[in-house]
Design a protein around this motif. Structure first.
Motif, PDB file in Angstrom:
ATOM      1  N   GLU A   1       0.772  -1.242   0.000  1.00 40.05           N
ATOM      2  CA  GLU A   1       0.000   0.000   0.000  1.00 40.05           C
ATOM      3  C   GLU A   1       0.802   1.289   0.000  1.00 40.05           C
ATOM      4  O   GLU A   1       0.233   2.336   0.209  1.00 40.05           O
ATOM      5  CB  GLU A   1      -0.935   0.002   1.219  1.00 40.05           C
TER       6      GLU A   1
ATOM      7  N   ASP B   1       2.959   3.258  -2.250  1.00 45.45           N
ATOM      8  CA  ASP B   1       3.549   4.048  -3.313  1.00 45.45           C
ATOM      9  C   ASP B   1       2.998   5.436  -3.006  1.00 45.45           C
ATOM     10  O   ASP B   1       1.781   5.606  -2.900  1.00 45.45           O
ATOM     11  CB  ASP B   1       3.094   3.501  -4.663  1.00 45.45           C
TER      12      ASP B   1
ATOM     13  N   ILE C   1       2.428   8.269  -4.456  1.00 47.23           N
ATOM     14  CA  ILE C   1       1.414   8.902  -5.300  1.00 47.23           C
ATOM     15  C   ILE C   1       0.068   8.209  -5.137  1.00 47.23           C
ATOM     16  O   ILE C   1      -0.948   8.847  -4.886  1.00 47.23           O
ATOM     17  CB  ILE C   1       1.860   8.925  -6.779  1.00 47.23           C
ATOM     18  N   SER C   2       0.039   6.875  -5.263  1.00 49.16           N
ATOM     19  CA  SER C   2      -1.249   6.203  -5.137  1.00 49.16           C
ATOM     20  C   SER C   2      -1.797   6.288  -3.721  1.00 49.16           C
ATOM     21  O   SER C   2      -3.001   6.333  -3.533  1.00 49.16           O
ATOM     22  CB  SER C   2      -1.212   4.761  -5.627  1.00 49.16           C
TER      23      SER C   2
ATOM     24  N   GLU D   1      -3.289   9.921  -3.397  1.00 51.11           N
ATOM     25  CA  GLU D   1      -4.425  10.111  -4.307  1.00 51.11           C
ATOM     26  C   GLU D   1      -5.638   9.287  -3.885  1.00 51.11           C
ATOM     27  O   GLU D   1      -6.713   9.454  -4.440  1.00 51.11           O
ATOM     28  CB  GLU D   1      -4.015   9.849  -5.750  1.00 51.11           C
ATOM     29  N   ASN D   2      -5.460   8.425  -2.893  1.00 47.34           N
ATOM     30  CA  ASN D   2      -6.583   7.682  -2.316  1.00 47.34           C
ATOM     31  C   ASN D   2      -6.993   8.220  -0.953  1.00 47.34           C
ATOM     32  O   ASN D   2      -7.808   7.609  -0.268  1.00 47.34           O
ATOM     33  CB  ASN D   2      -6.248   6.192  -2.222  1.00 47.34           C
TER      34      ASN D   2
ATOM     35  N   GLU E   1      -3.804  15.667  -0.350  1.00 48.81           N
ATOM     36  CA  GLU E   1      -3.109  14.865  -1.352  1.00 48.81           C
ATOM     37  C   GLU E   1      -1.738  15.442  -1.706  1.00 48.81           C
ATOM     38  O   GLU E   1      -1.512  15.963  -2.803  1.00 48.81           O
ATOM     39  CB  GLU E   1      -3.967  14.714  -2.604  1.00 48.81           C
TER      40      GLU E   1
ATOM     41  N   SER F   1      -0.813  16.434  -5.771  1.00 45.43           N
ATOM     42  CA  SER F   1      -1.679  15.870  -6.808  1.00 45.43           C
ATOM     43  C   SER F   1      -2.316  17.001  -7.615  1.00 45.43           C
ATOM     44  O   SER F   1      -2.396  18.149  -7.150  1.00 45.43           O
ATOM     45  CB  SER F   1      -2.763  14.992  -6.190  1.00 45.43           C
TER      46      SER F   1
ATOM     47  N   ASP G   1     -13.392  12.047  -2.085  1.00 44.49           N
ATOM     48  CA  ASP G   1     -13.362  10.820  -2.860  1.00 44.49           C
ATOM     49  C   ASP G   1     -14.727  10.143  -2.829  1.00 44.49           C
ATOM     50  O   ASP G   1     -15.420  10.151  -1.803  1.00 44.49           O
ATOM     51  CB  ASP G   1     -12.293   9.879  -2.303  1.00 44.49           C
TER      52      ASP G   1
END
Length: 187
Positions: free
Chosen positions: A114, A116, A118-119, A122-123, A130, A142, A157
């Motif tokens: 879980e 990275d 950026i990901s 962005e979640n 972000e 982001s 989100d």
């Protein structure tokens, strides 16, 4: 030089030093969310939230030992479900709070799959959070974060109703912003 500038620069130096130490355990560790956002807006951070990958089999005593070795004092485990800031973070295994060089620090131990940067950001539940800093002192924001700053619209989100404790906290912290829900087409 303003007092806030001095505090912010000190916090950045503490974050850089702490990320360097933690990167010896996990090179992909990042400082994410509130501190990076607050610095971008020219304000001191309330705390430093550091995300580190951790194998699921690592015992609690090993985590505490690692935190002591990097110099985190008064480390205590928090309940991720009772903490409004972390309840919705996907892949979160455990949260520890402590102090490093006089700065409040929260360490989020994440599932190995879980983190990275950026990901991960962005979640996050809302776009105002972000952003992150890596061990090389590089900052990432982001596209939704930049749009939020420019438009004063915080994007929520689609997985969230908008009434979760962290989102309510952001609404209270940024009353001049409008909140809008992101709806994604998953085709």
């Amino acid at each position: 030089m303003s007092h806030n500038f001095g505090i912010t620069e000190y916090q950045k130096s503490v974050a850089k030093e702490l990320l360097y130490k933690i990167s010896l355990v996990d090179p992909s560790a990042i400082l994410a969310g509130g501190a990076v956002r607050d610095w971008y807006l020219g304000n001191p951070a309330k705390d430093l939230d550091i995300y580190i990958r951790c194998p699921n089999h690592i015992k609690l005593s090993d985590k505490i030992d690692m935190l002591k070795k990097i110099g985190l004092s008064n480390a205590k485990q928090l309940s991720k479900n009772s903490e409004e800031n972390y309840a919705s973070v996907s892949g979160l295994l455990s949260v520890f709070e402590g102090c490093y060089s006089g700065v409040k620090v929260n360490i989020m131990f994440m599932d190995l799959t879980e983190i990275d940067g950026i990901s991960l950001v962005e979640n996050f539940d809302c776009s105002i959070c972000e952003c992150f800093m890596d061990k090389d002192n590089k900052y990432y924001y982001s596209s939704n974060f930049i749009k939020t700053i420019e438009s004063k619209v915080i994007f929520v989100d689609q997985r969230h109703a908008g009434n979760e404790p962290h989102i309510v906290k952001m609404a209270n912290r940024f009353p001049e912003y409008i909140f809008a829900k992101i709806i994604r087409n998953n085709k």
